[in-house]
Write a protein that holds these residues in place. Structure first.
Motif, PDB file in Angstrom:
ATOM      1  N   ILE A 553      10.122   8.174  29.814  1.00 34.54           N
ATOM      2  CA  ILE A 553       9.465   7.180  28.955  1.00 34.54           C
ATOM      3  C   ILE A 553      10.381   6.072  29.077  1.00 34.54           C
ATOM      4  O   ILE A 553      11.673   5.944  29.089  1.00 34.54           O
ATOM      5  N   SER A 554       9.796   4.796  29.129  1.00 29.42           N
ATOM      6  CA  SER A 554      10.428   3.401  28.900  1.00 29.42           C
ATOM      7  C   SER A 554       9.822   2.642  27.897  1.00 29.42           C
ATOM      8  O   SER A 554       8.512   2.700  27.516  1.00 29.42           O
ATOM      9  N   LEU A 555      10.801   2.225  27.061  1.00 25.87           N
ATOM     10  CA  LEU A 555      10.308   1.756  25.769  1.00 25.87           C
ATOM     11  C   LEU A 555      10.860   0.321  25.711  1.00 25.87           C
ATOM     12  O   LEU A 555      12.230   0.147  25.718  1.00 25.87           O
ATOM     13  N   ASN A 556       9.798  -0.665  25.395  1.00 25.60           N
ATOM     14  CA  ASN A 556      10.459  -2.146  25.076  1.00 25.60           C
ATOM     15  C   ASN A 556      11.293  -2.168  23.763  1.00 25.60           C
ATOM     16  O   ASN A 556      11.076  -1.278  22.810  1.00 25.60           O
ATOM     17  N   PRO A 557      11.759  -3.085  23.467  1.00 24.56           N
ATOM     18  CA  PRO A 557      12.548  -3.515  22.283  1.00 24.56           C
ATOM     19  C   PRO A 557      11.689  -3.145  21.050  1.00 24.56           C
ATOM     20  O   PRO A 557      10.374  -3.822  21.322  1.00 24.56           O
ATOM     21  N   SER A 558      12.013  -2.792  19.677  1.00 24.41           N
ATOM     22  CA  SER A 558      11.347  -2.726  18.441  1.00 24.41           C
ATOM     23  C   SER A 558      10.027  -2.479  18.898  1.00 24.41           C
ATOM     24  O   SER A 558       8.957  -3.444  18.461  1.00 24.41           O
ATOM     25  N   ILE A 559       9.782  -1.221  19.323  1.00 26.20           N
ATOM     26  CA  ILE A 559       8.300  -0.569  19.230  1.00 26.20           C
ATOM     27  C   ILE A 559       8.172   0.756  19.063  1.00 26.20           C
ATOM     28  O   ILE A 559       9.095   1.541  18.730  1.00 26.20           O
ATOM     29  N   GLY A 560       6.981   0.908  18.628  1.00 24.93           N
ATOM     30  CA  GLY A 560       6.492   2.364  18.383  1.00 24.93           C
ATOM     31  C   GLY A 560       5.526   2.869  18.958  1.00 24.93           C
ATOM     32  O   GLY A 560       4.333   2.051  19.148  1.00 24.93           O
ATOM     33  N   CYS A 561       5.408   3.985  19.538  1.00 26.72           N
ATOM     34  CA  CYS A 561       4.331   4.371  20.467  1.00 26.72           C
ATOM     35  C   CYS A 561       3.655   5.548  19.684  1.00 26.72           C
ATOM     36  O   CYS A 561       4.548   6.700  19.434  1.00 26.72           O
ATOM     37  N   ILE A 562       2.443   5.811  19.904  1.00 27.19           N
ATOM     38  CA  ILE A 562       1.846   7.177  19.503  1.00 27.19           C
ATOM     39  C   ILE A 562       0.902   7.316  20.748  1.00 27.19           C
ATOM     40  O   ILE A 562      -0.262   7.037  20.943  1.00 27.19           O
TER      41      ILE A 562
END
Length: 569
Positions: A553-562
């Motif tokens: 998983i790769s997440l950008n700053p200040s993010i929420g993924c569902i």
């Protein structure tokens, strides 16, 4: 059961059109919003944001410096009023609405009843405040003066279970600088003999500027001067008076009461009152403002409340993560401390008591709220609430009068909410005056809230915390990343949030075999996972690999993924 989403709106500020109000201005200077400003267009747009309930804050008549002599409505003495508009939690008449909220003062109750009807017609249920712990010092009902408090009190007794108030021995002393400066050179001194106890449990003739000095404590049969000895048999007369108030508003088709400082009123009263009201109005809802976790179980199971504030739990935890660099894995301890009552907790990032997220006192950038909002809205079955203007990044900058520059939208003054006025747009309720960022932010809130009330896994599903199995090399940085599952027999969601405001995170996230067994899914199959909030974000993985090695998983700053997990055939 559909998840509840609440839109709190400060009624007097909603429809204010004046974009250049005067500091410490009065009603004539700055104007005031009206109940009529909640048009069908306004309410339908609020509904479309993903809202099920609207909380009209400040409806019931409260202390103010404004008078309406033609209607025999007196303003209160400025020494015991906070701000020219006054606090909505210093009630002066439990059976009336604030006259300045009406276009036609004489028809103010009819306007409220029409507001309830319009709200219902637009698919919104109505919440109002019930303020049971205290009233304004100059409480007097214009509607039912025969029902005023204290009419039969023995004022020579500090405490009697038959009294509505607590009495001190001497005269009330109000310090210089307390109250509101209305600009008059001379004004008669406020007199209260004997002094009544102050609302925040101050049993003294000398309340300070930090006390709720504009209010007086109501007596539910607890003798605070004798180690809080309880006198509940026979039932104190105040109990039935307060039940009558609840019944009065319930009969006007109000759907729910947000009960102010409910923990300062004995749980035995709540059992009595909520039971009585629900026997007549079984669908009505009660929400408690409670801050003491030791009282949670009793206020739900004995008191009968449907929901409690989750302020000292999740809100404080999220604020510590965002503002003070606390670790994200502290969220696990937060929900575990609730001992299984998660579905009874109301989650929020803003309300009238707290700092605006976009203020310098909290998160500065409203987009930094995204991971916390995703988590708050999806973590459990309980309600989610936002405060009007939160979806536009209102930062509450500057002084307004009684309220200083404190990062909070004033509840004491006639003023405005600048970023909200752009959406109000003279009653058009359009996006024309919003910035691109505000449109993007509002779209995020709309997508999240609509998803939270419509998705079965979020509304009704089980919760599984993934953090216990993800403390390994190459796994998520648990100081910034938090992940959990929501699932039913029909659907599985993977929620992953990144609280890091500066850095993207790249990691492997394991799903334990224990979770696979609970969800009854095939561990040998491939799955694809589409992000329901960020459409360009998707995952594809083998569940067996996810169990042993983790999902990349790769997440950008200040993010929420569902992520919605779907088996690939």
């Amino acid at each position: 059961m559909q998840k509840i989403s609440i839109y709190q709106v400060f009624t007097r500020l909603f429809g204010v059109k004046n974009i250049k109000p005067k500091l410490n201005g009065g009603l004539t200077d700055n104007g005031v919003g009206k109940m009529a400003d909640f048009t069908n267009k306004a309410l339908s747009e609020i509904k479309n944001l993903g809202i099920t309930h609207i909380w009209y804050t400040g409806i019931i008549e409260h202390a103010t410096c404004e008078s309406y002599p033609d209607f025999n409505i007196k303003g209160q003495h400025p020494s015991v009023v906070k701000g020219k508009a006054g606090s909505p939690y210093a009630i002066t008449d439990y059976f009336d609405v604030n006259p300045y909220l009406a276009k036609d003062v004489a028809g103010r109750m009819k306007e409220f009843e029409l507001l309830v009807k319009r709200s219902h017609a637009n698919g919104l249920k109505v919440i109002i405040d019930f303020v049971p712990n205290h009233v304004a010092r100059e409480y007097h009902s214009d509607v039912f003066p025969e029902k005023d408090f204290g009419l039969n009190d023995n004022k020579q007794m500090n405490f009697s279970p038959a009294n509505d108030f607590y009495y001190m021995d001497g005269e009330l002393h109000i310090e210089e600088g307390m109250g509101t400066n209305i600009g008059h050179a001379t004004i008669e001194k406020y007199t209260e003999i004997p002094a009544k106890a102050t609302g925040n449990d101050q049993f003294t003739e000398f309340p300070t500027i930090n006390d709720w000095y504009e209010t007086v404590k109501l007596n539910y049969g607890v003798d605070y001067l004798d180690n809080k000895k309880q006198h509940f048999d026979p039932v104190p007369p105040l109990w039935d008076k307060m039940v009558a108030i609840l019944r009065y508003w319930a009969a006007k088709n109000v759907d729910a009461f947000r009960c102010d400082m409910a923990e300062m009123v004995p749980v035995e009263f709540w059992n009595y009152a909520i039971g009585a009201i629900k026997s007549e109005f079984p669908d009505i809802m009660f929400i408690a403002e409670v801050y003491n976790p030791n009282l949670y179980d009793s206020y739900i199971n004995q008191g009968g409340f449907d929901y409690l504030y989750d302020k000292v739990g999740l809100y404080d935890t999220l604020r510590n993560i965002i503002q003070y660099d606390a670790p994200a894995h502290a969220i696990t301890e937060s929900w575990q401390s609730l001992n299984g009552i998660d579905a009874k907790m109301l989650r929020f990032l803003e309300n009238h008591d707290e700092h605006r997220f976009a203020s310098k006192e909290f998160g500065n950038n409203p987009f930094n709220a995204l991971p916390a909002m995703v988590l708050s809205a999806t973590m459990h079955k309980g309600p989610i609430m936002i405060y009007f203007g939160q979806e536009l990044g209102e930062p509450a900058i500057g002084e307004s009068g009684y309220s200083g520059d404190d990062g909070k939208t004033t509840i004491f003054d006639f003023y405005h909410v600048p970023e909200y006025q752009k959406w109000f747009n003279g009653g058009k309720f359009t996006l024309d005056k919003l910035s691109e960022d505000q449109i993007k932010l509002r779209e995020f809130y709309s997508n999240l809230l609509n998803l939270s009330i419509s998705n079965e896994a979020i509304s009704e599903g089980e919760f599984y915390d993934l953090m216990w199995v993800n403390n390994f090399e190459g796994g998520p940085d648990t100081s910034k990343i938090y992940a959990f599952l929501r699932y039913t027999i029909h659907e599985v969601l993977l929620v992953v949030v990144n609280f890091d405001m500066m850095n993207a995170h790249d990691f492997k996230l394991r799903i334990p075999n224990h979770a696979i067994e609970l969800m009854k899914i095939n561990s040998n199959k491939y799955f694809q996972a589409s992000d329901l909030l960020n459409t360009d974000n998707a995952l594809r993985f083998n569940m067996g690999v996810a169990i042993e090695f983790g999902i990349h998983i790769s997440l950008n700053p200040s993010i929420g993924c569902i992520y919605r997990l779907e088996e690939i055939s």
